[in-house]
Write a protein that holds these residues in place. Structure first.
Motif, short mmCIF file in Angstrom:
data_model
loop_
_atom_site.label_atom_id
_atom_site.label_comp_id
_atom_site.label_asym_id
_atom_site.label_seq_id
_atom_site.Cartn_x
_atom_site.Cartn_y
_atom_site.Cartn_z
N UNK A 101 0.82 -1.21 0.00
CA UNK A 101 0.00 0.00 0.00
C UNK A 101 0.86 1.26 0.00
N UNK A 102 2.15 1.11 0.27
CA UNK A 102 3.06 2.26 0.33
C UNK A 102 3.93 2.31 -0.93
N UNK A 103 4.06 3.48 -1.51
CA UNK A 103 5.07 3.68 -2.55
C UNK A 103 6.42 3.89 -1.88
N UNK A 104 7.48 3.44 -2.55
CA UNK A 104 8.83 3.56 -2.00
C UNK A 104 9.67 4.43 -2.94
N UNK A 105 10.25 5.49 -2.38
CA UNK A 105 11.11 6.40 -3.13
C UNK A 105 12.53 6.27 -2.57
N UNK A 106 13.53 6.23 -3.46
CA UNK A 106 14.89 5.92 -3.04
C UNK A 106 15.87 6.90 -3.69
N UNK A 107 16.89 7.31 -2.92
CA UNK A 107 17.96 8.15 -3.47
C UNK A 107 19.18 8.08 -2.56
N UNK A 108 20.36 8.22 -3.14
CA UNK A 108 21.60 8.25 -2.38
C UNK A 108 22.48 9.39 -2.80
N UNK A 109 23.66 9.46 -2.22
CA UNK A 109 24.63 10.50 -2.52
C UNK A 109 25.45 10.19 -3.76
N UNK A 143 15.63 10.94 -9.63
CA UNK A 143 16.73 11.32 -10.52
C UNK A 143 17.79 12.12 -9.78
N UNK A 144 19.04 12.08 -10.22
CA UNK A 144 20.10 12.81 -9.51
C UNK A 144 20.00 14.32 -9.65
N UNK A 145 19.34 14.81 -10.69
CA UNK A 145 19.20 16.25 -10.90
C UNK A 145 18.06 16.81 -10.05
N UNK A 146 18.35 17.67 -9.08
CA UNK A 146 17.29 18.23 -8.22
C UNK A 146 16.19 18.96 -8.99
N UNK A 147 16.51 19.45 -10.20
CA UNK A 147 15.50 20.14 -11.00
C UNK A 147 14.36 19.20 -11.40
N UNK A 148 14.62 17.89 -11.36
CA UNK A 148 13.61 16.92 -11.75
C UNK A 148 12.86 16.35 -10.54
N UNK A 149 13.20 16.76 -9.34
CA UNK A 149 12.56 16.22 -8.14
C UNK A 149 11.10 16.58 -7.98
N UNK A 150 10.67 17.82 -8.30
CA UNK A 150 9.27 18.18 -8.03
C UNK A 150 8.26 17.20 -8.61
N UNK A 151 8.52 16.67 -9.81
CA UNK A 151 7.59 15.72 -10.41
C UNK A 151 7.40 14.50 -9.51
N UNK A 152 8.49 14.01 -8.91
CA UNK A 152 8.41 12.86 -8.01
C UNK A 152 7.79 13.25 -6.67
N UNK A 153 8.18 14.40 -6.16
CA UNK A 153 7.71 14.82 -4.83
C UNK A 153 6.20 15.05 -4.81
N UNK A 154 5.65 15.48 -5.93
CA UNK A 154 4.20 15.69 -6.00
C UNK A 154 3.43 14.39 -5.84
N UNK A 155 4.10 13.26 -6.09
CA UNK A 155 3.44 11.95 -5.99
C UNK A 155 3.54 11.34 -4.60
N UNK A 156 4.39 11.89 -3.72
CA UNK A 156 4.60 11.29 -2.40
C UNK A 156 3.42 11.59 -1.48
N UNK A 157 2.89 10.52 -0.89
CA UNK A 157 1.81 10.65 0.08
C UNK A 157 2.32 10.38 1.49
N UNK A 158 1.49 10.69 2.44
CA UNK A 158 1.92 10.57 3.84
C UNK A 158 2.24 9.12 4.22
#
Length: 287
Positions: free
Chosen positions: A131-139, A164-179
């Motif tokens: 039921x949870x989406x999983x988002x992943x990122x590293x350094x 994606x590694x480019x922060x300019x592309x993060x908003x698209x992913x962040x808009x999909x994150x739920x609580x």
């Protein structure tokens, strides 16, 4: 042992006033205690003598020694390979591979003793929950471990996203994150400011469960995280090791796949059919 570990070890023996001090120190570690004793007293509502008694209780001669240890930890968290080179211990050149493997094995055993099974199980439960989406990122380096995790999880379950590694592309992913979702971040010493910014934004705007995989000096992301695993990374060379991070990730992959093997099996079978037989081409059974 770091100051953080020392405080947590003594947590059961702290008075109510001492818990206020420890909470203030840990909430903004290590910077929360790198101020004068008067400033810390004012911020916590606890007297300066009480702070002195607190640092003595956890094993320091006084507030200055307490701060010196915190500053030393801060320096350690920022050491580069060039600095680590000066203290490396390579051992025998003729048996370097065997010696390195021994040290790596020791780090893995150290990890297994320091990461409680209960903590592993809690994180496993989050990542395995369909039921949870999983988002992943590293350094810059640790993203290779993050990608290893995401590639395997995508085969096991749906709704897995490697940012994606480019922060300019993060908003698209962040808009999909739920609580109810999960963000897994990997950040080791010489911590990356952009990952800290990401964690700050996600914690404030999206409020998912944040899982941080870091080292004993603790990435600043820890202040935003619900679950933190601190791994051994020192291996007496100019380069820190990620062998414990990879071992932890492999263990998670195995247990996530086993959490509902019948569903995992069906997904793997479908995955292989699509991967090996592109759409429009007949399968071997039909030929």
């Amino acid at each position: 042992m770091t100051v953080r570990e020392t405080i947590r070890r003594e947590s059961a023996n702290l008075t109510a006033s001492e818990r206020k001090i420890s909470n203030a120190v840990l909430a903004d570690y290590p910077f929360g205690a790198l101020q004068t004793i008067q400033e810390l007293a004012e911020r916590t509502g606890v007297s300066a003598p009480s702070i002195t008694r607190f640092v003595t209780k956890i094993g320091f001669a006084g507030y200055q020694e307490f701060q010196r240890q915190l500053i030393a930890e801060l320096r350690e968290s920022r050491r580069s390979p060039l600095e680590l080179k000066a203290t490396e211990k390579l051992g025998s050149r003729r048996a370097f591979l065997a010696d390195y493997a021994r040290r790596a094995s020791e780090r893995i055993h150290e990890m297994s003793a320091s990461v409680p099974q209960e903590q592993f199980d809690r994180i496993l439960g989050l990542i395995a929950d369909p039921a949870r989406a999983v988002f992943v990122l590293g350094g810059r380096v640790s993203d290779s471990i993050a990608r290893f995790l995401s590639v395997h999880l995508k085969q096991i379950r749906p709704k897995v996203y490697h940012l994606p590694p480019n922060p300019e592309h993060w908003p698209d992913q962040l808009l999909a994150i739920r609580r109810q979702d999960v963000l897994v971040l990997f950040d080791f010493r010489r911590y990356q400011p952009d990952l800290q910014t990401l964690a700050d934004i996600v914690a404030r705007e999206c409020r998912p469960s944040i899982v941080l995989i870091t080292d004993k000096w603790m990435s600043p992301i820890a202040r935003h995280s619900d679950h933190v695993i601190a791994l051994p990374i020192e291996i007496e060379t100019a380069w820190d090791t990620l062998v414990c991070a990879l071992t932890l990730v492999e263990a998670l992959i195995v247990k996530v796949s086993e959490s509902n093997w019948s569903t995992t099996k069906k997904r793997l079978e479908a995955w292989d059919r699509l991967r090996l037989v592109p759409p429009g081409q007949p399968s071997e059974e039909k030929q």
